[in-house]
Design a protein around this motif. Sequence first.
Motif, PDB file in Angstrom:
ATOM      1  N   ALA A   1       8.163  20.624  32.416  1.00 31.74           N
ATOM      2  CA  ALA A   1       6.893  20.452  33.088  1.00 31.74           C
ATOM      3  C   ALA A   1       5.919  20.781  31.948  1.00 31.74           C
ATOM      4  CB  ALA A   1       6.559  21.829  34.141  1.00 31.74           C
ATOM      5  N   SER A   2       6.082  21.698  31.056  1.00 35.69           N
ATOM      6  CA  SER A   2       5.051  22.085  30.080  1.00 35.69           C
ATOM      7  C   SER A   2       5.199  20.791  29.034  1.00 35.69           C
ATOM      8  CB  SER A   2       5.385  23.277  29.025  1.00 35.69           C
ATOM      9  OG  SER A   2       4.269  23.622  28.510  1.00 35.69           O
ATOM     10  N   GLN A   3       6.096  20.102  28.646  1.00 41.08           N
ATOM     11  CA  GLN A   3       6.236  19.087  27.728  1.00 41.08           C
ATOM     12  C   GLN A   3       5.447  17.898  28.363  1.00 41.08           C
ATOM     13  OE1 GLN A   3       7.142  18.784  24.300  1.00 41.08           O
ATOM     14  NE2 GLN A   3       6.628  20.950  24.707  1.00 41.08           N
TER      15      GLN A   3
ATOM     16  N   PHE B   1      -1.787  15.456  27.776  1.00 39.08           N
ATOM     17  CA  PHE B   1      -2.897  15.941  27.007  1.00 39.08           C
ATOM     18  C   PHE B   1      -2.954  15.145  25.605  1.00 39.08           C
ATOM     19  CE2 PHE B   1      -3.375  18.558  22.971  1.00 39.08           C
ATOM     20  CZ  PHE B   1      -4.711  18.530  23.010  1.00 39.08           C
ATOM     21  N   VAL B   2      -2.030  14.631  25.179  1.00 39.35           N
ATOM     22  CA  VAL B   2      -1.875  14.057  23.696  1.00 39.35           C
ATOM     23  C   VAL B   2      -2.562  12.701  24.170  1.00 39.35           C
ATOM     24  CG1 VAL B   2      -0.630  12.849  22.000  1.00 39.35           C
ATOM     25  CG2 VAL B   2      -0.113  15.087  22.449  1.00 39.35           C
TER      26      VAL B   2
ATOM     27  N   GLN C   1      -3.064  22.667  29.233  1.00 39.62           N
ATOM     28  CA  GLN C   1      -1.829  22.448  30.231  1.00 39.62           C
ATOM     29  C   GLN C   1      -2.360  22.464  31.832  1.00 39.62           C
ATOM     30  OE1 GLN C   1       1.748  24.499  29.389  1.00 39.62           O
ATOM     31  NE2 GLN C   1       2.294  24.340  31.444  1.00 39.62           N
ATOM     32  N   TYR C   2      -3.212  23.194  32.052  1.00 36.04           N
ATOM     33  CA  TYR C   2      -3.850  23.329  32.878  1.00 36.04           C
ATOM     34  C   TYR C   2      -5.307  22.818  33.289  1.00 36.04           C
ATOM     35  CZ  TYR C   2       0.412  25.942  34.148  1.00 36.04           C
ATOM     36  OH  TYR C   2       1.740  26.286  34.479  1.00 36.04           O
ATOM     37  N   PRO C   3      -5.744  21.796  32.864  1.00 34.28           N
ATOM     38  CA  PRO C   3      -7.165  21.548  32.747  1.00 34.28           C
ATOM     39  C   PRO C   3      -7.948  21.733  34.011  1.00 34.28           C
ATOM     40  CG  PRO C   3      -5.848  19.410  32.644  1.00 34.28           C
ATOM     41  CD  PRO C   3      -4.973  20.669  32.768  1.00 34.28           C
ATOM     42  N   GLU C   4      -7.547  21.244  35.194  1.00 38.78           N
ATOM     43  CA  GLU C   4      -8.212  21.574  36.173  1.00 38.78           C
ATOM     44  C   GLU C   4      -8.486  22.755  36.630  1.00 38.78           C
ATOM     45  OE1 GLU C   4      -5.523  19.561  36.287  1.00 38.78           O
ATOM     46  OE2 GLU C   4      -6.361  17.297  36.382  1.00 38.78           O
ATOM     47  N   THR C   5      -7.395  23.805  36.452  1.00 42.27           N
ATOM     48  CA  THR C   5      -7.315  24.998  36.843  1.00 42.27           C
ATOM     49  C   THR C   5      -8.322  25.958  35.926  1.00 42.27           C
ATOM     50  OG1 THR C   5      -5.266  24.893  37.696  1.00 42.27           O
ATOM     51  CG2 THR C   5      -5.970  27.048  37.058  1.00 42.27           C
ATOM     52  N   PHE C   6      -8.151  25.579  34.750  1.00 46.37           N
ATOM     53  CA  PHE C   6      -9.047  26.197  33.645  1.00 46.37           C
ATOM     54  C   PHE C   6     -10.447  25.894  34.065  1.00 46.37           C
ATOM     55  CE2 PHE C   6     -11.334  25.901  29.396  1.00 46.37           C
ATOM     56  CZ  PHE C   6     -11.037  27.254  28.874  1.00 46.37           C
ATOM     57  N   VAL C   7     -10.832  24.613  34.117  1.00 42.63           N
ATOM     58  CA  VAL C   7     -12.020  24.320  34.188  1.00 42.63           C
ATOM     59  C   VAL C   7     -12.764  25.070  35.635  1.00 42.63           C
ATOM     60  CG1 VAL C   7     -13.901  22.557  35.121  1.00 42.63           C
ATOM     61  CG2 VAL C   7     -12.184  22.117  33.257  1.00 42.63           C
ATOM     62  N   ALA C   8     -11.903  25.188  36.760  1.00 38.14           N
ATOM     63  CA  ALA C   8     -12.304  26.055  37.658  1.00 38.14           C
ATOM     64  C   ALA C   8     -12.559  27.333  37.606  1.00 38.14           C
ATOM     65  CB  ALA C   8     -11.577  25.691  38.829  1.00 38.14           C
ATOM     66  N   HIS C   9     -11.824  28.282  36.720  1.00 39.21           N
ATOM     67  CA  HIS C   9     -11.951  29.333  36.421  1.00 39.21           C
ATOM     68  C   HIS C   9     -13.108  29.519  35.524  1.00 39.21           C
ATOM     69  CE1 HIS C   9      -7.468  30.303  37.193  1.00 39.21           C
ATOM     70  NE2 HIS C   9      -8.134  30.663  38.205  1.00 39.21           N
ATOM     71  N   VAL C  10     -13.464  28.736  34.464  1.00 43.29           N
ATOM     72  CA  VAL C  10     -14.643  28.692  33.579  1.00 43.29           C
ATOM     73  C   VAL C  10     -15.888  28.536  34.479  1.00 43.29           C
ATOM     74  CG1 VAL C  10     -15.673  27.834  31.828  1.00 43.29           C
ATOM     75  CG2 VAL C  10     -13.048  28.307  31.542  1.00 43.29           C
ATOM     76  N   SER C  11     -15.875  27.449  35.250  1.00 43.26           N
ATOM     77  CA  SER C  11     -17.300  27.321  35.939  1.00 43.26           C
ATOM     78  C   SER C  11     -17.520  28.381  37.096  1.00 43.26           C
ATOM     79  CB  SER C  11     -16.851  26.044  36.911  1.00 43.26           C
ATOM     80  OG  SER C  11     -16.749  24.871  35.950  1.00 43.26           O
ATOM     81  N   THR C  12     -16.552  28.872  37.647  1.00 45.27           N
ATOM     82  CA  THR C  12     -16.819  29.981  38.555  1.00 45.27           C
ATOM     83  C   THR C  12     -17.263  31.154  37.733  1.00 45.27           C
ATOM     84  OG1 THR C  12     -15.036  29.549  40.286  1.00 45.27           O
ATOM     85  CG2 THR C  12     -15.684  31.775  40.207  1.00 45.27           C
ATOM     86  N   PHE C  13     -16.709  31.342  36.502  1.00 41.80           N
ATOM     87  CA  PHE C  13     -17.013  32.539  35.633  1.00 41.80           C
ATOM     88  C   PHE C  13     -18.616  32.419  35.215  1.00 41.80           C
ATOM     89  CE2 PHE C  13     -17.418  33.994  31.136  1.00 41.80           C
ATOM     90  CZ  PHE C  13     -17.493  35.302  31.346  1.00 41.80           C
TER      91      PHE C  13
END
Length: 278
Positions: free
Chosen positions: A164-166, A172-173, A261-273
Amino acid sequence: MTDRLETVATEYVEAYGTRYAYRKLGAASGTPLVLLQHFTGTMDAWDPAVVNALAVDRPVIVFNNAGVGTSTGTTPNNVDQMTVDAESFIKALGLTEVDLLGFSLGGFIAQAMANRRATKVRKMIVAGSAPRGGEEHLVQVVEEAFSRGASDVRLPLFFTPSNASQAAGEAFVTRAAARTEHRDPDKGDAVSNPQATAIIGWCAEADPELKSVASIKQPTLIVHGSDDTMFPSINAYRMFKAMKTATLIVYPDSGHGALFQYPETFVAHVSTFLNQKN
């Protein structure tokens, strides 16, 4: 938003004899989010899925620090001078207040900038990073990554061996290669050698009580991969425990490049923050 990281024009600004290359996209108003890049990375090493989504409701600025990519000057061999250079770039743009997103080495610079207070930092995100005196395995991890003969060294360097990570790494690449014109050059040892010295020096600087982190007053979001081999996740936890204004998020089955690896989740967390009124 019409501009995208894959196509937005590269601009330049000069400060103290150095010409900094940068790209700006996103909303015309709001606190600018300045992105601080990882070891050897240029503007083209950012994930468009992350940058474009963050730019939906705020100005986002990516840039090459002194000596990197299309910026002139010499890459320093210490984090403090890298921080001064980044501050000079921000000042040259006329920005009076910024948010920071520092990934890996960029997270060192974000911490130093918050502590120096020469630039007004409202909030910051520190991803895949470490405090002064933190644990690092840069040389070992990079050497092992290159020895595996992967199609792209970031696959073993940023992602875990799981399928999954690969798969996320391959995606991403592909995204990171989407820009086809006016890409940043790789300056090789002229950047990697001094940056490696800076990373090793930062982590070798003893700060057992993490006073440099504890003195940071800005709200901070700390994001880390569960299996980061370059900067183990204990770094993120120690930073979180030392700070009074930090939130910690650790993503599962993820390495140094957890934010990619988790771009959508990361963006959601950053935007909320960033949108929180605190």
